[in-house]
Design a protein around this motif. Structure first.
Motif, PDB file in Angstrom:
ATOM      1  N   ILE A   1     -57.275  51.264  14.339  1.00 57.36           N
ATOM      2  CA  ILE A   1     -57.071  52.465  15.154  1.00 57.36           C
ATOM      3  C   ILE A   1     -56.560  52.051  16.525  1.00 57.36           C
ATOM      4  CG2 ILE A   1     -58.229  54.440  16.235  1.00 57.36           C
ATOM      5  CD1 ILE A   1     -57.973  54.751  13.255  1.00 57.36           C
ATOM      6  N   ASP A   2     -55.556  52.752  16.985  1.00 54.41           N
ATOM      7  CA  ASP A   2     -55.012  52.497  18.317  1.00 54.41           C
ATOM      8  C   ASP A   2     -56.132  52.592  19.357  1.00 54.41           C
ATOM      9  OD1 ASP A   2     -52.357  52.578  20.093  1.00 54.41           O
ATOM     10  OD2 ASP A   2     -53.828  54.002  20.919  1.00 54.41           O
ATOM     11  N   SER A   3     -56.172  51.626  20.275  1.00 53.66           N
ATOM     12  CA  SER A   3     -57.264  51.565  21.252  1.00 53.66           C
ATOM     13  C   SER A   3     -57.309  52.821  22.128  1.00 53.66           C
ATOM     14  CB  SER A   3     -57.134  50.319  22.130  1.00 53.66           C
ATOM     15  OG  SER A   3     -55.904  50.332  22.832  1.00 53.66           O
ATOM     16  N   GLN A   4     -56.140  53.375  22.486  1.00 57.04           N
ATOM     17  CA  GLN A   4     -56.126  54.589  23.293  1.00 57.04           C
ATOM     18  C   GLN A   4     -56.660  55.789  22.501  1.00 57.04           C
ATOM     19  OE1 GLN A   4     -55.229  55.158  26.775  1.00 57.04           O
ATOM     20  NE2 GLN A   4     -56.448  56.892  26.074  1.00 57.04           N
TER      21      GLN A   4
ATOM     22  N   TRP B   1     -59.840  58.116  23.469  1.00 55.87           N
ATOM     23  CA  TRP B   1     -59.832  59.580  23.497  1.00 55.87           C
ATOM     24  C   TRP B   1     -60.963  60.131  22.635  1.00 55.87           C
ATOM     25  CZ3 TRP B   1     -57.581  61.265  27.430  1.00 55.87           C
ATOM     26  CH2 TRP B   1     -56.279  60.934  27.808  1.00 55.87           C
ATOM     27  N   PHE B   2     -61.136  59.516  21.457  1.00 54.79           N
ATOM     28  CA  PHE B   2     -62.189  59.980  20.548  1.00 54.79           C
ATOM     29  C   PHE B   2     -63.568  59.864  21.194  1.00 54.79           C
ATOM     30  CE2 PHE B   2     -65.560  58.485  17.690  1.00 54.79           C
ATOM     31  CZ  PHE B   2     -65.765  59.643  16.947  1.00 54.79           C
ATOM     32  N   LEU B   3     -63.843  58.715  21.820  1.00 54.98           N
ATOM     33  CA  LEU B   3     -65.151  58.521  22.454  1.00 54.98           C
ATOM     34  C   LEU B   3     -65.384  59.543  23.564  1.00 54.98           C
ATOM     35  CD1 LEU B   3     -65.378  54.617  22.703  1.00 54.98           C
ATOM     36  CD2 LEU B   3     -66.551  56.117  21.093  1.00 54.98           C
ATOM     37  N   MET B   4     -64.347  59.836  24.330  1.00 57.44           N
ATOM     38  CA  MET B   4     -64.479  60.832  25.394  1.00 57.44           C
ATOM     39  C   MET B   4     -64.723  62.228  24.808  1.00 57.44           C
ATOM     40  SD  MET B   4     -61.464  59.437  27.915  1.00 57.44           S
ATOM     41  CE  MET B   4     -61.718  60.645  29.211  1.00 57.44           C
ATOM     42  N   ALA B   5     -64.005  62.543  23.715  1.00 54.14           N
ATOM     43  CA  ALA B   5     -64.190  63.847  23.059  1.00 54.14           C
ATOM     44  C   ALA B   5     -65.610  63.978  22.527  1.00 54.14           C
ATOM     45  CB  ALA B   5     -63.184  64.004  21.922  1.00 54.14           C
ATOM     46  N   GLN B   6     -66.091  62.921  21.888  1.00 54.60           N
ATOM     47  CA  GLN B   6     -67.438  62.938  21.311  1.00 54.60           C
ATOM     48  C   GLN B   6     -68.489  63.125  22.405  1.00 54.60           C
ATOM     49  OE1 GLN B   6     -69.250  60.318  17.842  1.00 54.60           O
ATOM     50  NE2 GLN B   6     -69.216  59.148  19.731  1.00 54.60           N
ATOM     51  N   TYR B   7     -68.272  62.467  23.528  1.00 57.23           N
ATOM     52  CA  TYR B   7     -69.208  62.577  24.657  1.00 57.23           C
ATOM     53  C   TYR B   7     -69.290  64.034  25.145  1.00 57.23           C
ATOM     54  CZ  TYR B   7     -71.162  61.886  29.336  1.00 57.23           C
ATOM     55  OH  TYR B   7     -71.940  61.972  30.463  1.00 57.23           O
TER      56      TYR B   7
ATOM     57  N   HIS C   1     -55.655  64.772  21.519  1.00 58.80           N
ATOM     58  CA  HIS C   1     -54.928  63.607  22.044  1.00 58.80           C
ATOM     59  C   HIS C   1     -55.085  62.422  21.098  1.00 58.80           C
ATOM     60  CE1 HIS C   1     -53.877  65.675  25.591  1.00 58.80           C
ATOM     61  NE2 HIS C   1     -54.979  65.456  26.312  1.00 58.80           N
ATOM     62  N   SER C   2     -56.313  62.234  20.613  1.00 58.72           N
ATOM     63  CA  SER C   2     -56.576  61.118  19.711  1.00 58.72           C
ATOM     64  C   SER C   2     -55.782  61.258  18.420  1.00 58.72           C
ATOM     65  CB  SER C   2     -58.081  61.056  19.404  1.00 58.72           C
ATOM     66  OG  SER C   2     -58.371  59.970  18.561  1.00 58.72           O
ATOM     67  N   LEU C   3     -55.722  62.465  17.879  1.00 57.00           N
ATOM     68  CA  LEU C   3     -55.021  62.689  16.614  1.00 57.00           C
ATOM     69  C   LEU C   3     -53.504  62.642  16.772  1.00 57.00           C
ATOM     70  CD1 LEU C   3     -57.320  65.503  15.169  1.00 57.00           C
ATOM     71  CD2 LEU C   3     -57.006  63.199  14.225  1.00 57.00           C
TER      72      LEU C   3
ATOM     73  N   TYR D   1     -57.006  59.820  11.713  1.00 56.25           N
ATOM     74  CA  TYR D   1     -58.234  59.258  12.268  1.00 56.25           C
ATOM     75  C   TYR D   1     -59.404  60.124  11.778  1.00 56.25           C
ATOM     76  CZ  TYR D   1     -61.245  57.191  15.922  1.00 56.25           C
ATOM     77  OH  TYR D   1     -62.230  56.538  16.614  1.00 56.25           O
ATOM     78  N   LEU D   2     -60.156  59.597  10.818  1.00 60.13           N
ATOM     79  CA  LEU D   2     -61.185  60.365  10.120  1.00 60.13           C
ATOM     80  C   LEU D   2     -62.206  60.982  11.075  1.00 60.13           C
ATOM     81  CD1 LEU D   2     -62.471  61.194   7.363  1.00 60.13           C
ATOM     82  CD2 LEU D   2     -63.807  59.076   7.506  1.00 60.13           C
ATOM     83  N   ASP D   3     -62.793  60.164  11.936  1.00 54.56           N
ATOM     84  CA  ASP D   3     -63.857  60.657  12.820  1.00 54.56           C
ATOM     85  C   ASP D   3     -63.350  61.725  13.785  1.00 54.56           C
ATOM     86  OD1 ASP D   3     -65.678  58.995  11.621  1.00 54.56           O
ATOM     87  OD2 ASP D   3     -65.476  57.388  13.093  1.00 54.56           O
ATOM     88  N   ALA D   4     -62.110  61.592  14.231  1.00 59.61           N
ATOM     89  CA  ALA D   4     -61.550  62.598  15.138  1.00 59.61           C
ATOM     90  C   ALA D   4     -61.306  63.911  14.407  1.00 59.61           C
ATOM     91  CB  ALA D   4     -60.251  62.087  15.754  1.00 59.61           C
ATOM     92  N   LEU D   5     -60.869  63.840  13.150  1.00 54.24           N
ATOM     93  CA  LEU D   5     -60.673  65.048  12.353  1.00 54.24           C
ATOM     94  C   LEU D   5     -61.998  65.795  12.170  1.00 54.24           C
ATOM     95  CD1 LEU D   5     -58.291  63.581   9.613  1.00 54.24           C
ATOM     96  CD2 LEU D   5     -57.677  65.371  11.257  1.00 54.24           C
ATOM     97  N   ILE D   6     -63.040  65.042  11.845  1.00 60.32           N
ATOM     98  CA  ILE D   6     -64.362  65.657  11.654  1.00 60.32           C
ATOM     99  C   ILE D   6     -64.865  66.241  12.971  1.00 60.32           C
ATOM    100  CG2 ILE D   6     -66.766  65.211  11.030  1.00 60.32           C
ATOM    101  CD1 ILE D   6     -65.711  62.914   9.234  1.00 60.32           C
ATOM    102  N   GLY D   7     -64.710  65.478  14.054  1.00 62.29           N
ATOM    103  CA  GLY D   7     -65.173  65.937  15.362  1.00 62.29           C
ATOM    104  C   GLY D   7     -64.502  67.225  15.795  1.00 62.29           C
ATOM    105  N   LEU D   8     -63.190  67.339  15.538  1.00 60.01           N
ATOM    106  CA  LEU D   8     -62.466  68.557  15.928  1.00 60.01           C
ATOM    107  C   LEU D   8     -62.929  69.746  15.083  1.00 60.01           C
ATOM    108  CD1 LEU D   8     -60.367  69.784  17.759  1.00 60.01           C
ATOM    109  CD2 LEU D   8     -58.583  69.056  16.157  1.00 60.01           C
ATOM    110  N   ALA D   9     -63.164  69.515  13.790  1.00 63.57           N
ATOM    111  CA  ALA D   9     -63.653  70.586  12.915  1.00 63.57           C
ATOM    112  C   ALA D   9     -65.011  71.093  13.386  1.00 63.57           C
ATOM    113  CB  ALA D   9     -63.749  70.080  11.470  1.00 63.57           C
TER     114      ALA D   9
END
Length: 760
Positions: free
Chosen positions: A298-301, A305-311, A330-332, A338-346
């Protein structure tokens, strides 16, 4: 009592640390809660212990009914081969509890069977030459030193696999500028998610374990969260390198059980997280085929973005959810799969329905495509399955043909829980089960969610609301009070508490203060639920002006709120038959809803339909049918007063007096949480028994405690209270009503003055 102590119980050797029973021929096991019940009985051997004492000791912060204790006792008896009718181990004390009647012997912790007793050793052994004694002593010293070094200096990796419960603490950021919060929190979350997939391991939810960010004492955490070990670590960046140190510590004696350091280039932190999670999981399951997916890069950026979204998603406010949505997107954009970002957005879109006032359909339409994309990438992702179940539960709430949607949601929740024992999933599943009317399963899954997340104020708050709508109002109030202790400064609790507690002058003032501080939320009603509760509170004290301002801004209204407004209108206009008709309809549409059925019984009583009122009450409490003695509890005393009053109207005066007197005696025990309501209940009991002086004395006490009309509980004024009808023509009652009405007018004026600032 130490859990590493063994006990001789008849032919059985009881080992609490392994939850096993051993005799010469066989070994049996039992679940941990049942073992804790047995240990409490052992500790009080020969003494009668009440059910309440056992439940308070074993289940503590949880709210459980006596049926769970009965099941535990049944399991213990089955293992011991005991007979409830002719017991040799545990005797039932009717209407009290239990007593362990067999002898108990504490066994030495280190006692082990030996091939021969010490005195049977050859006497020649002790007559060997002195040098042999010296050599033996030296050998023992060497063994002791080596053992000491291994126990106290090296982590005992082999012991990790034997652990059954653990709490993962937030990792410490060792950098001076503390700029790694997203990564450190994300790493802890990833480890929790990985370990939760181990079926034999109880993993405490982050909401509870993260409470110990400042105090990492293993013994303290072990006692508070009931876990055998903690996992913590630290993160440090030096010259482009990331170093993560991880350790697992026993909460029993503070020993280091496992430790490892990990290093990586900054750009590889995503892979580093996977490696750490994999190695930790393998420590718990050394024989498992734990594999690192080599092509998962996964791209580091995108990861940042994912970690910030999750926070921000975890903050669960309309503003923070909007930030989370932007960061997930942004992450997607950088990593579309990106599996975790897809789930997080849902999940974020699902939360917009509850926290951001999105319609149910808008949340589902936005969120479901992302979760379907996630499941296409990973069909067995437990969190993706849980997120789909959550969204389908919302979808069923507005669908005309809800059954197939509910069935599908149940299937995906069951699949998710088979893969991962998650507090969040149990909570979401309970919401589905609540919609399906599966009361017993709602309680089971909420209890399990709280066991995994014992310090969660949010879960206790939600569970208390489930209990309240099932008629267990006093239990709900006690549980919600514990939630407030855990999170006393939670802003939304001012509104949430209106579902649990009655109005008081102090609570109405607090709501108006909240209104002032959150005027933008009420200006556009960004949360229907919040607007509804403020409206009902204002209407309760006759502040129709402010209530109507908010009502005018509400673009949508929940059905239950519309029904509440209609019932208030019927009550104030004495339109009782229409109230009965509406509540009959609602009871039919919602057959598992206690509130509608209980309100129907009240409406029938107020309309003079006493036989129907009795039938409605007996449908809620079938055990009252033909009973001449009823146990009064903190959760049924209000219904019993109505039942006694109904029996009086049906000319069963003798039994009615028994019921009402039993309620009065119970209330004097001072077990009810809501003191104002308890005093009001005593006023109603004495009014029905026609003791006017006692009735008005308790009524005055209730008003002094701050009792106010609460229109989401009742839909009539105190002056029109049906259970006080026998004393309504008494001079003292009329004087009290005048005082009360003046107090309510002053309170309404106070609210107006406070809110005038919004119009300036």
């Amino acid at each position: 009592m130490q859990n590493n102590q063994k006990y001789q119980l008849g032919r059985w050797v009881v080992c609490p640390i392994t939850n096993t029973f051993q005799d010469t021929d066989e070994q049996k096991s039992i679940d941990n809660k049942s073992m804790q019940v047995l240990l409490f009985l052992i500790q009080n051997s020969g003494q009668n212990v009440t059910k309440e004492q056992i439940i308070e000791h074993v289940w503590k912060e949880s709210v459980v009914n006596e049926e769970i204790l009965s099941v535990a006792i049944s399991k213990i008896r089955k293992v011991l081969g005991d007979n409830a009718r002719q017991p040799t181990f545990i005797k039932t004390i009717p209407n009290v509890g239990y007593c362990l009647i067999t002898d108990v012997k504490s066994l030495s912790e280190n006692a082990q069977p030996q091939e021969a007793p010490l005195h049977a050793l050859n006497h020649q052994t002790f007559n060997r030459k002195p040098y042999f004694i010296g050599g033996t002593f030296l050998l023992l010293v060497i063994i002791f030193i080596v053992s000491f070094y291994r126990v106290y200096q090296e982590p005992e990796n082999d012991n990790v696999a034997a652990i059954n419960s653990i709490a993962v603490l937030p990792f410490e950021d060792l950098n001076e500028n503390k700029d790694n919060i997203y990564f450190t929190v994300g790493l802890s979350d990833a480890i929790i998610n990985q370990l939760s997939q181990s079926k034999h391991l109880k993993v405490i939810s982050r909401d509870s374990s993260f409470n110990f960010r400042a105090n990492r004492d293993p013994s303290l955490i072990g006692n508070a969260l009931k876990v055998e070990a903690i996992l913590d670590g630290s993160v440090q960046q030096l010259a482009g390198q990331v170093r993560v140190n991880v350790r697992i510590i026993s909460t029993f004696d503070g020993r280091l059980l496992w430790a490892k350091s990990f290093n990586s280039q900054n750009k590889n932190v995503f892979n580093l997280q996977d490696i750490i999670s994999r190695d930790i999981k393998q420590a718990f399951q050394p024989n498992s085929q734990s594999e690192l997916v080599a092509n998962k890069k996964i791209d580091s950026q995108a990861y940042e973005w994912f970690l910030m979204a999750q926070y921000h998603w975890r903050q669960r406010t309309p503003t923070s959810l909007s930030k989370a949505e932007a960061y997930f997107k942004h992450s997607l954009e950088l990593e579309p799969n990106y599996l975790d970002a897809l789930i997080g957005l849902a999940i974020t879109y699902g939360q917009f329905h509850y926290q951001g006032n999105w319609s149910a359909k808008a949340s589902v339409d936005k969120g479901l495509p992302y979760v379907e994309q996630a499941l296409a990438l990973a069909p067995n992702s437990p969190m993706a399955l849980a997120a789909k179940g959550m969204l389908l539960t919302i979808k069923a709430s507005y669908s005309k043909d809800a059954f197939p949607i509910l069935t599908e949601a149940k299937e995906v929740f069951i699949r998710s829980l088979a893969l991962e024992d998650s507090a969040t999933t149990h909570h979401w599943y309970s919401s589905l089960l609540n919609q399906m009317g599966e009361d017993a399963l709602v309680i089971k899954h909420m209890e399990h969610a709280i066991a995994l997340n014992p310090l969660s104020a949010s879960l206790k708050s939600i569970y208390s609301q489930y209990l309240a709508i099932r008629g267990k109002l006093d239990t709900a109030q006690k549980l919600y009070s514990r939630a407030l202790i855990l999170e006393p400064d939670r802003d939304s609790s001012i509104i949430e508490s209106t579902h649990i507690f009655r109005n008081k002058p102090s609570s109405i003032i607090a709501i108006s203060e909240w209104h002032l501080n959150n005027s933008s939320m009420l200006e556009y009603c960004s949360s229907d639920e919040y607007c509804e509760q403020v409206v009902l509170s204002y209407l309760s004290v006759g502040q129709e002006k402010e209530a109507n301002k908010i009502l005018a801004r509400m673009a949508s209204k929940h059905d239950h709120f519309k029904h509440s407004l209609t019932l208030i209108d019927y009550g104030l206009n004495n339109d009782l038959m229409n109230a009965v008709s509406l509540l009959k309809q609602l009871s039919k549409e919602h057959p598992n809803n206690y509130k509608y059925k209980y309100s129907l019984a009240i409406a029938q009583y107020r309309a003079g339909l006493y036989a129907q009122a009795k039938d409605s009450l007996l449908s809620l409490y079938p055990e009252w049918q033909n009973a001449r003695s009823i146990d009064v509890t903190t959760d049924n005393y209000l219904a019993l007063i109505l039942y006694g009053a109904t029996l009086l109207k049906l000319n069963d005066q003798e039994y009615a007096n028994v019921v009402l007197n039993d309620v009065e005696h119970f209330l004097f025990l001072d077990k009810v949480h809501d003191k104002a309501q308890a005093e009001m209940a005593l006023a109603q009991v004495n009014a029905q028994l026609f003791n006017p002086s006692k009735a008005t004395k308790h009524l005055r006490k209730a008003l002094n405690h701050g009792w106010l009309e609460t229109f989401d509980r009742e839909w009539w004024t105190l002056q029109d209270n049906h259970l006080l009808e026998p004393i309504q023509h008494q001079a003292e009652f009329i004087a009290l009503m005048q005082e009360h009405q003046e107090s309510v007018k002053k309170l309404a004026k106070q609210i107006s003055l406070r809110l005038e600032i919004l119009e300036r």
